[in-house]
Design an enzyme around this catalytic site. Structure first.
Site, PDB file in Angstrom:
ATOM      1  NE  ARG A  53       3.347   8.078 -12.655  1.00 41.70           N
ATOM      2  CZ  ARG A  53       2.367   7.380 -12.084  1.00 41.70           C
ATOM      3  NH1 ARG A  53       1.195   7.961 -11.846  1.00 41.70           N
ATOM      4  NH2 ARG A  53       2.545   6.118 -11.767  1.00 41.70           N
ATOM      5  CG  HIS A  79      -2.178  -0.843  -8.578  1.00 43.44           C
ATOM      6  ND1 HIS A  79      -1.313  -0.439  -7.594  1.00 43.44           N
ATOM      7  CD2 HIS A  79      -3.172  -1.505  -7.949  1.00 43.44           C
ATOM      8  CE1 HIS A  79      -1.774  -0.826  -6.409  1.00 43.44           C
ATOM      9  NE2 HIS A  79      -2.904  -1.496  -6.607  1.00 43.44           N
ATOM     10  CB  CYS A 105     -17.027   6.530 -29.661  1.00 44.79           C
ATOM     11  SG  CYS A 105     -16.349   6.886 -28.016  1.00 44.79           S
ATOM     12  N   GLY A 126      10.593  -2.906  -2.721  1.00 45.80           N
ATOM     13  CA  GLY A 126      10.476  -1.496  -3.103  1.00 45.80           C
ATOM     14  C   GLY A 126       9.090  -0.930  -2.974  1.00 45.80           C
ATOM     15  CB  THR A 127       5.966  -1.712  -1.981  1.00 48.90           C
ATOM     16  OG1 THR A 127       4.692  -1.096  -1.737  1.00 48.90           O
ATOM     17  CG2 THR A 127       6.073  -2.998  -1.192  1.00 48.90           C
TER      18      THR A 127
END
Ligand code: BV8
Ligand code: ZN
Length: 274
Positions: free
Chosen positions: A72, A136, A186, A221-222
């Site tokens: 993606r 998100h 780390c 668009g959802t």
């Protein structure tokens, strides 16, 4: 596509609005070549995207989940904002907003993690801090699972071991843990900087306030199936606001919408807004 009467009526609502909130989903980026979650593009190889976007999937098989996000990332890196992104971004330009909604403030709340709305906002209004919430998270952020360090990362590929895996169809390869993206601070295992199912979305307080104040919601668009984002349009309607849905097909709850603009949103948004 709605009739010109609907567009005229919508425009008159737009002109009187005070607080406009757009709630965007994967369909906004479809015209930019980014696969959506649920319709045809909703499957990645043999996996349902929803089953991969969870902490459990990541900790159980980080190699598979990183290949999903790498695929993606590479798609999004090559994508450019489409006319739908740009139409929404234009509402963040004071003189453009004034022309269609003289008394309004505009905020975009996007569920998308591809960064295309940020690019569109930066293109149209480089100097302004965008009124934009990526609730998100972002494909191009990483978070260290050990020290929590959060960094933007646009490397393509994000690590040598993922090179070319986006091209491989069929099942994924097994990448050893030590060859997956590691923290520069780390050496801990990095995860994509997105909000997975079961995790709390970002800036819920601020978004909640914006939704409470909104008198017009543009639902773009959802599939309106993922909460809490899917509930925002209901909240706006509940306190007397207007809801306009822009979708290529029928979606959850659109029967309650005051306006329904059926069609690809890179066409319907510019047509309805300007
Ligand atoms: C949470 C990032 C606790 C990762 C994603 C009730 C309340 C609260 C939570 C829940 C609840 N019920 C259930 C839950 C849990 C869950 C949930 O909603 N599950 C669903 C399946 C029922 N929610 C969560 O886990 C959320 N967190 O609840 O925390 C909490 C909450 C509040 C307060 C305290 C604690 C976290 C959810 C976030 C998950 N992460 N993405 C990644 O991208 O990999 S979700 C992901 O799918 C997207 O981000 C998006 O949000 C979501 C839905 O996808 P859409 O964007 O709508 O895309 P989709 O493919 O579904 O549809 C595309 C649409 O576009 C279609 O309608 C199609 O017709 C249309 N379209 C296509 N082409 C076009 C078009 N339209 C116009 N033009 C076109 N060209
Ligand atoms: Zn670290």
């Amino acid at each position: 596509m709605a009739s010109s009467k609907d567009i005229e009526q919508f425009r008159s609502v737009l002109r009187k609005s005070k607080n406009i909130v757009a709630i965007a989903g994967a369909g906004l980026s479809a015209a930019s070549g980014i696969p959506t979650f649920r319709d045809a593009g909703g499957l990645w190889r043999t996996h349902d995207a929803m089953s991969l976007a969870t902490p459990e999937a990541f900790f159980e098989n980080p190699s598979r989940v990183w290949q999903f996000y790498h695929y993606r990332r590479e798609k999004a890196l090559r994508a450019t904002p489409n006319a739908g992104h740009i139409a929404l971004a234009a509402l963040s330009v004071p003189e453009r907003l004034e022309a269609v909604a003289p008394t309004a403030r505009f905020t975009l709340v996007t569920q998308n993690v591809d960064g295309l709305s940020v690019k569109a906002f930066q293109n149209v209004c480089p100097s302004r801090e965008p009124e934009l919430f990526e609730m998100h998270g972002r494909l191009f952020d990483t978070i260290c699972t050990d020290c929590g360090d959060c960094k933007a990362n646009f490397d393509s590929p994000i690590c040598p071991a993922l090179t070319g895996t986006e091209e491989q169809l069929g099942n994924e390869i097994e990448i050893p843990l030590e060859d997956l993206p590691r923290c520069q601070e780390c050496t801990g295992l990095l995860r994509p900087g997105v909000v997975w199912f079961g995790e709390v979305p970002h800036q819920l307080e601020e978004i909640g306030q914006i939704v409470d104040d909104a008198d017009l919601a543009l639902v773009v668009g959802t599939s309106s199936t993922v909460y809490p984002a899917a509930g925002y349009a209901y909240e706006v309607a509940d306190h007397g606001g207007t809801v306009a849905v822009f979708n290529i097909q029928h979606s959850e709850g659109d029967e309650d919408a005051h306006f329904l603009f059926l069609g690809p949103c890179h066409e319907t948004l510019p047509l309805a807004l300007f």
